[in-house]
Each structure stands twice: as C-alpha cells, then as structure tokens.
Design a protein around this motif. Structure first.
Motif, PDB file in Angstrom:
ATOM      1  N   GLN A 234     -17.304 -18.320  13.737  1.00  0.00           N
ATOM      2  CA  GLN A 234     -17.765 -17.697  12.498  1.00  0.00           C
ATOM      3  C   GLN A 234     -17.735 -18.653  11.313  1.00  0.00           C
ATOM      4  OE1 GLN A 234     -15.467 -16.449  14.514  1.00  0.00           O
ATOM      5  NE2 GLN A 234     -16.166 -14.435  15.203  1.00  0.00           N
ATOM      6  N   ASP A 235     -17.062 -19.786  11.460  1.00  0.00           N
ATOM      7  CA  ASP A 235     -16.933 -20.725  10.354  1.00  0.00           C
ATOM      8  C   ASP A 235     -18.211 -21.549  10.212  1.00  0.00           C
ATOM      9  OD1 ASP A 235     -16.083 -23.308   8.915  1.00  0.00           O
ATOM     10  OD2 ASP A 235     -14.275 -22.059   8.783  1.00  0.00           O
ATOM     11  N   PRO A 236     -18.716 -21.750   8.981  1.00  0.00           N
ATOM     12  CA  PRO A 236     -19.955 -22.515   8.789  1.00  0.00           C
ATOM     13  C   PRO A 236     -19.851 -23.968   9.247  1.00  0.00           C
ATOM     14  CG  PRO A 236     -18.894 -22.010   6.684  1.00  0.00           C
ATOM     15  CD  PRO A 236     -18.219 -21.178   7.714  1.00  0.00           C
ATOM     16  N   ASP A 237     -18.631 -24.516   9.346  1.00  0.00           N
ATOM     17  CA  ASP A 237     -18.457 -25.901   9.800  1.00  0.00           C
ATOM     18  C   ASP A 237     -18.146 -26.003  11.290  1.00  0.00           C
ATOM     19  OD1 ASP A 237     -18.832 -27.212   7.315  1.00  0.00           O
ATOM     20  OD2 ASP A 237     -16.808 -26.639   6.703  1.00  0.00           O
ATOM     21  N   TYR A 238     -18.280 -24.887  12.014  1.00  0.00           N
ATOM     22  CA  TYR A 238     -17.889 -24.870  13.420  1.00  0.00           C
ATOM     23  C   TYR A 238     -18.624 -25.931  14.242  1.00  0.00           C
ATOM     24  CZ  TYR A 238     -17.452 -23.163  18.227  1.00  0.00           C
ATOM     25  OH  TYR A 238     -17.229 -23.074  19.578  1.00  0.00           O
ATOM     26  N   PHE A 239     -19.933 -26.020  14.114  1.00  0.00           N
ATOM     27  CA  PHE A 239     -20.700 -26.966  14.923  1.00  0.00           C
ATOM     28  C   PHE A 239     -20.479 -28.403  14.465  1.00  0.00           C
ATOM     29  CE2 PHE A 239     -23.029 -22.971  15.588  1.00  0.00           C
ATOM     30  CZ  PHE A 239     -23.035 -22.943  16.979  1.00  0.00           C
ATOM     31  N   ALA A 240     -20.234 -28.587  13.194  1.00  0.00           N
ATOM     32  CA  ALA A 240     -19.934 -29.930  12.694  1.00  0.00           C
ATOM     33  C   ALA A 240     -18.610 -30.439  13.247  1.00  0.00           C
ATOM     34  CB  ALA A 240     -19.906 -29.937  11.171  1.00  0.00           C
ATOM     35  N   ALA A 241     -17.643 -29.531  13.448  1.00  0.00           N
ATOM     36  CA  ALA A 241     -16.346 -29.925  13.996  1.00  0.00           C
ATOM     37  C   ALA A 241     -16.457 -30.311  15.467  1.00  0.00           C
ATOM     38  CB  ALA A 241     -15.345 -28.790  13.827  1.00  0.00           C
ATOM     39  N   ALA A 242     -17.420 -29.740  16.165  1.00  0.00           N
ATOM     40  CA  ALA A 242     -17.701 -30.115  17.558  1.00  0.00           C
ATOM     41  C   ALA A 242     -16.463 -30.030  18.447  1.00  0.00           C
ATOM     42  CB  ALA A 242     -18.306 -31.514  17.622  1.00  0.00           C
ATOM     43  N   SER A 243     -15.758 -28.904  18.366  1.00  0.00           N
ATOM     44  CA  SER A 243     -14.589 -28.619  19.207  1.00  0.00           C
ATOM     45  C   SER A 243     -13.370 -29.476  18.899  1.00  0.00           C
ATOM     46  CB  SER A 243     -14.935 -28.755  20.695  1.00  0.00           C
ATOM     47  OG  SER A 243     -15.958 -27.856  21.051  1.00  0.00           O
ATOM     48  N   ARG A 244     -13.414 -30.271  17.829  1.00  0.00           N
ATOM     49  CA  ARG A 244     -12.260 -31.087  17.453  1.00  0.00           C
ATOM     50  C   ARG A 244     -11.352 -30.301  16.504  1.00  0.00           C
ATOM     51  NH1 ARG A 244     -15.604 -35.983  15.091  1.00  0.00           N
ATOM     52  NH2 ARG A 244     -16.866 -34.166  14.513  1.00  0.00           N
ATOM     53  N   PRO A 245     -10.052 -30.584  16.514  1.00  0.00           N
ATOM     54  CA  PRO A 245      -9.148 -29.884  15.595  1.00  0.00           C
ATOM     55  C   PRO A 245      -9.415 -30.308  14.157  1.00  0.00           C
ATOM     56  CG  PRO A 245      -7.978 -31.638  16.726  1.00  0.00           C
ATOM     57  CD  PRO A 245      -9.316 -31.536  17.369  1.00  0.00           C
ATOM     58  N   VAL A 246      -9.250 -29.373  13.228  1.00  0.00           N
ATOM     59  CA  VAL A 246      -9.459 -29.678  11.815  1.00  0.00           C
ATOM     60  C   VAL A 246      -8.133 -29.876  11.083  1.00  0.00           C
ATOM     61  CG1 VAL A 246     -11.711 -28.562  11.687  1.00  0.00           C
ATOM     62  CG2 VAL A 246      -9.639 -27.208  11.303  1.00  0.00           C
ATOM     63  N   ALA A 247      -7.024 -29.510  11.725  1.00  0.00           N
ATOM     64  CA  ALA A 247      -5.701 -29.729  11.136  1.00  0.00           C
ATOM     65  C   ALA A 247      -4.684 -29.851  12.256  1.00  0.00           C
ATOM     66  CB  ALA A 247      -5.320 -28.589  10.198  1.00  0.00           C
ATOM     67  N   LEU A 248      -3.743 -30.783  12.098  1.00  0.00           N
ATOM     68  CA  LEU A 248      -2.666 -30.984  13.056  1.00  0.00           C
ATOM     69  C   LEU A 248      -1.341 -30.983  12.310  1.00  0.00           C
ATOM     70  CD1 LEU A 248      -4.261 -33.904  15.105  1.00  0.00           C
ATOM     71  CD2 LEU A 248      -3.780 -31.632  16.018  1.00  0.00           C
ATOM     72  N   TYR A 249      -0.363 -30.246  12.836  1.00  0.00           N
ATOM     73  CA  TYR A 249       0.958 -30.181  12.226  1.00  0.00           C
ATOM     74  C   TYR A 249       2.001 -30.540  13.290  1.00  0.00           C
ATOM     75  CZ  TYR A 249      -1.474 -27.539   8.606  1.00  0.00           C
ATOM     76  OH  TYR A 249      -2.345 -27.150   7.622  1.00  0.00           O
ATOM     77  N   ARG A 250       2.905 -31.427  12.931  1.00  0.00           N
ATOM     78  CA  ARG A 250       3.937 -31.864  13.867  1.00  0.00           C
ATOM     79  C   ARG A 250       5.311 -31.460  13.339  1.00  0.00           C
ATOM     80  NH1 ARG A 250       4.152 -37.979  16.372  1.00  0.00           N
ATOM     81  NH2 ARG A 250       5.737 -37.605  17.967  1.00  0.00           N
TER      82      ARG A 250
END
Length: 261
Positions: A234-250
């Motif tokens: 549903q996010d407008p940037d979904y296809f631009a992200a191409a299945s990659r994570p947009v945030a990582l927390y350790r």
C-alpha cells in the motif's frame, strides 16, 4: 509519530510468538554477521503452532534492551517517518520483565521442536505478559491499555492503546537455528496493522535474534537482535524499495534472573 514509534518498538515483542522451520545450517548466524547488508527477507516457512524455547530460558527475567545501531539503507531517497527521531533512543537502555514457562496443556500445530529442547518439558513464552511489559516500558502505562493474544492462534496479537487505537500483529513465517546447546537463533516475519487514525498503516517486519546462554555470570543470557522494516504494497514507495528493507535496528539484550527465580 506514535504510529511509527509503535512499529519499531514492538519489533521485540514478537520474538515471543510462533515457531516454524529449521533454517539451513548457519544461515541465520550469517545474516546477523552481514548487518547492515540485508537485501531481502530471509528464508522462512509458514508459521504454525507456538514457539518452543530451550529449557535454559525458563523462568522470569529482567531484560535490558539497548538500541546500538540503526540504518536507513535506501536513504536519502526513502526514509521512513520517525527514523531520525529514533536516534534519541541510541544507547539508552530500556528494562522490563518477561517470563517463559512450562506449557501445561498439549501444544498442537507445531512444525518442529528445536534439537536442544527437552520434549517432556515444553517451554513457551507468556506472550501477553511479555508484550504488555515491553510496550509500557517504551510507551508508558498511560498509553498502553492492554494486550490480548488470540486464544485460537498464538500468531495473532492485539495491543489496545489510548484513544481507541490498536496495533494488530500477525506472525506469518519463521525459521530457527540451533548451532549449539548454549545458542538459539530465531527469525520471524510478521505483518503489522495500526488502526485508529484516519488511515490504517501497514508494514512488514522481520526480526532475527540470537540468544547465548552464558556459563556463570549476570546477565545469564545475552542476545543480539536485528529488526528490519519493509514497506507494504500500500505504500507509494513499495516498488521503488524493490523488496529491500527501509530501516534496520540493532539491539543488545541482557537477561538477568529475577529474585523470585
């Protein structure tokens, strides 16, 4: 802002939910070692039944969780709302109680039991207790009203929040890895739906955690956790992200036994 804080804060909660398949040898360990070079979701299977923990996790624990790193892999093109604000949590420990207990009723639907588990004494998490304590530790008692686990499925959980808001979390897949008797690694994928604002917010989260039982020390268990946030369709940037994570927390997690145990 509350919605985004809920999403990243609640990643830890869902490590206490359902289990699935045994990962290929070393796959999850290598994934943690590759942080932050995560390109897509890890290999997992459909969730089924409850997550069974090693015997050495039984009991009540004071957990100290510390965010030690955060990365926005697709910045500056794609950065999730609230990501920069989350930097204030860096190196700020948050403590809460959790407990793991012997299952009193037969468990159905399990896809596997880890090799290091005593099958005559199945240890599971007190999911409602753990989730409520974690949520209140991050967001405050006045914001988090209650937490409910679906009695028909440990995969589904609802957290009720101030202002008639809800966070619905549904575990869809998981893998585990047992490299040795004193180590236990889990990875799970779950869908989150935040309801209460004018527009519901969806996303996908992957959480990979490596627990290590220490010989004789306090804390008794150390854990490393990485949570990855992926955009929903549903996010407008979904296809631009191409299945990659947009945030990582350790995170670094320290488990110390409570006095009553």
């Amino acid at each position: 802002m509350l919605c985004i804080r809920l999403i990243w804060s609640f990643c830890l909660i869902l490590i206490f939910l359902v289990g699935t398949g045994e990962a290929k040898a070393g796959e999850l360990s290598q994934r943690l070692a590759n942080f932050p070079q995560w390109e897509q979701l890890t290999s997992v299977e459909q969730a089924g039944g409850d997550l069974v923990y090693p015997d050495w996790m039984a009991g009540s624990w004071q957990v100290t969780s510390t965010l030690v790193d955060l990365v926005a892999p697709l910045a500056p093109d794609i950065v999730t709302p609230g990501f920069e604000a989350n930097r204030q949590q860096l190196n700020q420990p948050v403590s809460f109680l959790v407990r793991f207990m012997k299952e009193k009723t037969p468990i159905t639907g399990l896809k596997l039991i880890p090799k290091i588990v005593n099958k005559s004494s199945i240890i599971v998490a007190d999911r409602a207790f753990n989730s409520l304590n974690l949520a209140r530790a991050y967001l405050g008692d006045e914001v988090v009203l209650s937490t409910k686990v679906d009695p028909d499925s440990p995969n589904r959980q609802i957290t009720f929040l101030l202002g008639n808001r809800q966070l619905v979390s549904i575990v869809t897949a998981r893998a585990i890895e047992t490299p040795e008797n004193s180590k236990f690694i889990t990875s799970e994928v779950f869908q989150q739906l935040f309801k209460g604002d004018s527009r519901p917010y969806f996303n996908t989260v992957e959480s990979t955690t490596a627990y290590h039982k220490l010989a004789t020390s306090n804390p008794a268990i150390l854990a490393e956790q990485v949570t990855a946030v992926y955009l929903s369709p549903q996010d407008p940037d979904y296809f631009a992200a191409a299945s990659r994570p947009v945030a990582l927390y350790r995170y670094r997690l320290e488990f110390s036994p409570t006095p009553q145990d």
